[in-house]
Scaffold this motif. Structure first.
Motif, PDB file in Angstrom:
ATOM      1  N   TYR A  78      41.790 -58.152  50.565  1.00 14.50           N
ATOM      2  CA  TYR A  78      40.909 -58.078  49.402  1.00 14.50           C
ATOM      3  C   TYR A  78      40.674 -56.629  49.009  1.00 14.50           C
ATOM      4  CZ  TYR A  78      37.319 -59.255  46.048  1.00 14.50           C
ATOM      5  OH  TYR A  78      36.624 -59.412  44.876  1.00 14.50           O
TER       6      TYR A  78
ATOM      7  N   HIS B 219      38.540 -54.143  46.720  1.00 14.26           N
ATOM      8  CA  HIS B 219      37.230 -54.130  46.054  1.00 14.26           C
ATOM      9  C   HIS B 219      37.292 -53.491  44.672  1.00 14.26           C
ATOM     10  CE1 HIS B 219      36.441 -49.799  46.425  1.00 14.26           C
ATOM     11  NE2 HIS B 219      36.989 -49.860  47.623  1.00 14.26           N
TER      12      HIS B 219
ATOM     13  N   SER C 192      34.493 -51.161  51.334  1.00  8.78           N
ATOM     14  CA  SER C 192      34.508 -52.390  52.130  1.00  8.78           C
ATOM     15  C   SER C 192      33.087 -52.834  52.454  1.00  8.78           C
ATOM     16  CB  SER C 192      35.312 -52.176  53.416  1.00  8.78           C
ATOM     17  OG  SER C 192      34.722 -51.187  54.234  1.00  8.78           O
TER      18      SER C 192
ATOM     19  N   HIS D 251      31.434 -54.973  49.594  1.00  9.41           N
ATOM     20  CA  HIS D 251      32.024 -56.289  49.338  1.00  9.41           C
ATOM     21  C   HIS D 251      32.140 -57.170  50.583  1.00  9.41           C
ATOM     22  CE1 HIS D 251      32.964 -54.440  45.512  1.00  9.41           C
ATOM     23  NE2 HIS D 251      33.502 -55.560  45.076  1.00  9.41           N
ATOM     24  N   ARG D 252      31.750 -56.665  51.728  1.00 11.30           N
ATOM     25  CA  ARG D 252      32.024 -57.424  52.946  1.00 11.30           C
ATOM     26  C   ARG D 252      31.215 -58.712  53.044  1.00 11.30           C
ATOM     27  NH1 ARG D 252      29.457 -54.237  58.165  1.00 11.30           N
ATOM     28  NH2 ARG D 252      27.280 -54.797  57.809  1.00 11.30           N
TER      29      ARG D 252
ATOM     30  N   LEU E 249      33.024 -61.353  51.092  1.00 12.09           N
ATOM     31  CA  LEU E 249      34.241 -61.813  51.774  1.00 12.09           C
ATOM     32  C   LEU E 249      33.915 -62.608  53.027  1.00 12.09           C
ATOM     33  CD1 LEU E 249      37.157 -61.421  50.826  1.00 12.09           C
ATOM     34  CD2 LEU E 249      35.488 -60.005  49.650  1.00 12.09           C
TER      35      LEU E 249
ATOM     36  N   LEU F 138      33.402 -65.946  51.599  1.00 12.60           N
ATOM     37  CA  LEU F 138      34.688 -66.539  51.298  1.00 12.60           C
ATOM     38  C   LEU F 138      35.400 -66.980  52.572  1.00 12.60           C
ATOM     39  CD1 LEU F 138      36.608 -67.267  49.032  1.00 12.60           C
ATOM     40  CD2 LEU F 138      37.582 -64.976  49.179  1.00 12.60           C
ATOM     41  N   SER F 139      35.226 -66.214  53.636  1.00  9.66           N
ATOM     42  CA  SER F 139      35.784 -66.588  54.930  1.00  9.66           C
ATOM     43  C   SER F 139      35.186 -67.902  55.412  1.00  9.66           C
ATOM     44  CB  SER F 139      35.533 -65.476  55.951  1.00  9.66           C
ATOM     45  OG  SER F 139      35.940 -65.860  57.240  1.00  9.66           O
TER      46      SER F 139
ATOM     47  N   ALA G  44      39.279 -61.996  56.455  1.00  7.98           N
ATOM     48  CA  ALA G  44      39.498 -61.113  55.310  1.00  7.98           C
ATOM     49  C   ALA G  44      39.598 -59.671  55.784  1.00  7.98           C
ATOM     50  CB  ALA G  44      38.361 -61.244  54.304  1.00  7.98           C
TER      51      ALA G  44
ATOM     52  N   LEU H 156      39.518 -55.802  54.280  1.00  9.00           N
ATOM     53  CA  LEU H 156      39.110 -55.025  53.107  1.00  9.00           C
ATOM     54  C   LEU H 156      39.475 -53.558  53.314  1.00  9.00           C
ATOM     55  CD1 LEU H 156      36.804 -57.366  53.688  1.00  9.00           C
ATOM     56  CD2 LEU H 156      35.708 -56.294  51.731  1.00  9.00           C
TER      57      LEU H 156
END
Length: 235
Positions: free
Chosen positions: A74, A76, A85, A88-89, A92, A95-96, A103, A105
């Motif tokens: 991913y 960012h 990272s 946006h972590r 993600l 999303l994980s 993921a 990043l």
């Protein structure tokens, strides 16, 4: 639109959009790092891990139930100028949790300290390293979504094993800014100030032309590409 989203949009329009229009780059970066911790929350039990991949710093984000399978690479957003990272972590990690996938990043190099094509060089190095051991799904938002598409173009051009799929959230896919959406959506966008897009493009390109697929992936050739999913909005 839910009342929560309506309130968030008003907050973004009244406070964040003016800030993005005037703050210098270093303050933008600090502000986004701080506010991302306030706005974005990962599922309980999410795990993060820092390492280097092909000499690029990366951060892994995964939910408790994430296991083996393809890895989400991913990239960012942040106009190639800010974001990381860390910002946006949490997204993600969520999303994980939804996909059961891990993921990765990358903290790719940012402009103006590192101008184009440093960003795609870092992204390609990470992809090559991951693809040696895993199936990969590419993703990104805004500038990161464009970077994911530019990376896909580079992968196809070089004949590298492609990812299983790509997803891009409102990708900044045309750095010529010749599309009608730049002007037609200027007032609708609750975050981005159209007055700074030229400045940030110059930081990113440092005088290089915007018409090449590496900078404007809209102009690339994607013959042989895997499935690509894009999300855009008009409000």
């Amino acid at each position: 639109m839910s009342w929560q989203l309506s309130l968030l949009n008003r907050h973004l329009r009244w406070f964040e959009k003016p800030a993005l229009a005037r703050l210098p780059v270093e303050r933008l970066r600090r502000s986004f790092e701080i506010k991302s911790k306030i706005y974005f929350h990962a599922p309980w039990g999410s795990v993060y891990r820092l390492e280097r991949l092909a000499d690029v710093p990366v951060q892994w984000a995964q939910a408790r139930a994430a296991g083996d399978g393809p890895v989400i690479l991913y990239l960012h957003g942040g106009a190639y100028v800010f974001g990381s990272s860390d910002t946006h972590r949490a997204m993600l990690a969520k999303l994980s949790a939804l996909t059961g996938l891990r993921a990765c990043l990358p903290d790719y190099r940012l402009a103006p300290d590192h101008a184009f094509p440093a960003q795609i060089e870092d992204a390609l190095a990470c992809y090559r390293a991951l693809r040696d051991e895993h199936e990969v799904i590419l993703g990104g938002d805004s500038a990161g979504g464009a970077l994911a598409l530019a990376l896909l173009h580079e992968i196809l051009k070089q004949g590298i094993a492609p990812p299983k799929g790509v997803f891009a959230l409102s990708p900044l896919a045309d750095m010529t800014f010749s599309g009608a959406s730049v002007t037609e959506n200027a007032a609708r966008d609750v975050v981005l100030s159209p007055g700074r897009i030229g400045e940030m493009r110059e930081m990113f390109l440092a005088g290089q032309g915007p018409g090449y697929p590496r900078a404007s992936p809209l102009r690339g050739d994607y013959a042989g590409a895997p499935p690509v999913w894009m999300a855009v909005g008009d409000t």
